[in-house]
Motif scaffolding. Structure first.
Motif, PDB file in Angstrom:
ATOM      1  N   GLY A  43      75.341 -18.130  97.319  1.00 33.15           N
ATOM      2  CA  GLY A  43      74.313 -17.654  96.413  1.00 33.15           C
ATOM      3  C   GLY A  43      74.877 -17.068  95.141  1.00 33.15           C
ATOM      4  O   GLY A  43      74.132 -16.667  94.260  1.00 33.15           O
ATOM      5  N   SER A  73      71.750 -15.636  93.637  1.00 29.26           N
ATOM      6  CA  SER A  73      70.463 -16.236  93.961  1.00 29.26           C
ATOM      7  C   SER A  73      70.044 -15.963  95.397  1.00 29.26           C
ATOM      8  O   SER A  73      68.912 -16.269  95.776  1.00 29.26           O
ATOM      9  CB  SER A  73      70.515 -17.753  93.733  1.00 29.26           C
ATOM     10  N   ASP A  74      70.940 -15.404  96.202  1.00 30.96           N
ATOM     11  CA  ASP A  74      70.624 -15.158  97.603  1.00 30.96           C
ATOM     12  C   ASP A  74      71.531 -14.041  98.115  1.00 30.96           C
ATOM     13  O   ASP A  74      72.606 -13.794  97.575  1.00 30.96           O
ATOM     14  CB  ASP A  74      70.847 -16.424  98.426  1.00 30.96           C
ATOM     15  N   GLY A  75      71.086 -13.345  99.149  1.00 32.94           N
ATOM     16  CA  GLY A  75      71.906 -12.311  99.760  1.00 32.94           C
ATOM     17  C   GLY A  75      71.760 -10.961  99.082  1.00 32.94           C
ATOM     18  O   GLY A  75      70.982 -10.774  98.147  1.00 32.94           O
ATOM     19  N   MET A 127      68.496  -9.868  96.996  1.00 30.18           N
ATOM     20  CA  MET A 127      67.727 -11.054  96.650  1.00 30.18           C
ATOM     21  C   MET A 127      66.821 -11.488  97.803  1.00 30.18           C
ATOM     22  O   MET A 127      65.819 -12.161  97.571  1.00 30.18           O
ATOM     23  CB  MET A 127      68.672 -12.198  96.266  1.00 30.18           C
ATOM     24  N   SER A 128      67.143 -11.123  99.031  1.00 36.17           N
ATOM     25  CA  SER A 128      66.284 -11.486 100.153  1.00 36.17           C
ATOM     26  C   SER A 128      64.973 -10.723 100.114  1.00 36.17           C
ATOM     27  O   SER A 128      63.936 -11.205 100.579  1.00 36.17           O
ATOM     28  CB  SER A 128      67.004 -11.226 101.481  1.00 36.17           C
ATOM     29  N   HIS A 179      62.714 -15.412  92.558  1.00 36.94           N
ATOM     30  CA  HIS A 179      63.723 -16.132  93.335  1.00 36.94           C
ATOM     31  C   HIS A 179      64.470 -17.084  92.405  1.00 36.94           C
ATOM     32  O   HIS A 179      64.381 -18.316  92.530  1.00 36.94           O
ATOM     33  CB  HIS A 179      63.067 -16.871  94.495  1.00 36.94           C
ATOM     34  N   THR A 215      68.364 -17.276  89.922  1.00 35.03           N
ATOM     35  CA  THR A 215      69.691 -16.691  89.784  1.00 35.03           C
ATOM     36  C   THR A 215      69.624 -15.547  88.781  1.00 35.03           C
ATOM     37  O   THR A 215      69.174 -15.722  87.656  1.00 35.03           O
ATOM     38  CB  THR A 215      70.704 -17.737  89.308  1.00 35.03           C
ATOM     39  N   SER A 219      73.967 -14.398 103.440  1.00 34.99           N
ATOM     40  CA  SER A 219      72.631 -14.735 103.946  1.00 34.99           C
ATOM     41  C   SER A 219      72.645 -15.993 104.787  1.00 34.99           C
ATOM     42  O   SER A 219      71.731 -16.248 105.544  1.00 34.99           O
ATOM     43  CB  SER A 219      71.663 -14.917 102.766  1.00 34.99           C
TER      44      SER A 219
END
Length: 206
Positions: free
Chosen positions: A4, A17-19, A113-114, A136, A138, A162
């Motif tokens: 991410g 973008s994630d985690g 981000m989650s 959601h 980046t 994630s």
């Protein structure tokens, strides 16, 4: 590098973008009157005419103005931060709505981000969530400063992956999702859990 996270060499930025990600900013006392920290998408405004703080100027960036202690997004000035009644069970009154001027600072930025949240820690004290419902997309760490002689050091501290969540992370996510977003940290304090578990729920990776 955690899943991410995206490195853009020509911009010298790391995007997430994630985690859940944490980075630290060390900023000397010479910050000027338009010092802000936060996150932004790659579509945020990077240039403007006149004496303005770019971070929080449009709907693509979210900022905490250290000079005024106000949250900024989409060109509007929001509430004082840290909040006096949200997220912190026992806030230091000296931290509420007090501009951080004339002193060296060590900040930690906590981007989840989650859950779509952004929170801050300053000089070792967790200040609670500043923004929620982040998109959601980046998002990139951002700092704005108009003072020419200021010195800023940014250190990436780490993340929770994630893609391969442990049972510990899954339990954390389930507990946090069951709490009221606006009063999450206060609700965590009321849980019958050991202090170490409460710190894990409230301020990961500290």
């Amino acid at each position: 590098m955690c899943p991410g996270a995206l490195f853009i060499a020509n911009q010298e930025q790391i995007g997430f973008s994630d985690g859940l990600h944490v980075w630290e900013i060390q900023w000397d006392a010479n910050r000027g009157s338009a010092a802000s920290v936060g996150v932004a998408t790659n579509k945020s405004t990077l240039h403007a005419t006149g004496y303005v703080s770019l971070l929080g100027l449009d709907d693509q960036s979210w900022a905490w103005d250290l000079s005024s202690s106000l949250l900024q997004h989409n060109g509007t000035t929001g509430v004082l931060y840290p909040h006096i009644h949200e997220n912190i069970s026992s806030p230091d009154p000296k931290l509420i709505g007090t501009p951080y001027l004339g002193k060296q600072l060590t900040l930690r930025i906590i981007l989840d981000m989650s859950r779509g949240t952004l929170a801050f820690e300053i000089d070792g004290q967790y200040l609670g969530e500043a923004f929620s419902n982040l998109p959601h997309q980046t998002l990139y760490p951002m700092v704005t400063a108009l003072y020419g002689d200021t010195e800023i050091t940014i250190t990436y501290l780490g993340c929770f992956r994630s893609g391969s969540d442990s049972l510990q992370i899954l339990c954390r996510r389930t507990i946090l999702q069951s709490l009221n977003t606006k009063t999450a940290a206060k609700d965590v304090d009321s849980l019958r859990l050991p202090p170490s578990m409460k710190r894990f729920l409230r301020v990961p990776l500290t």
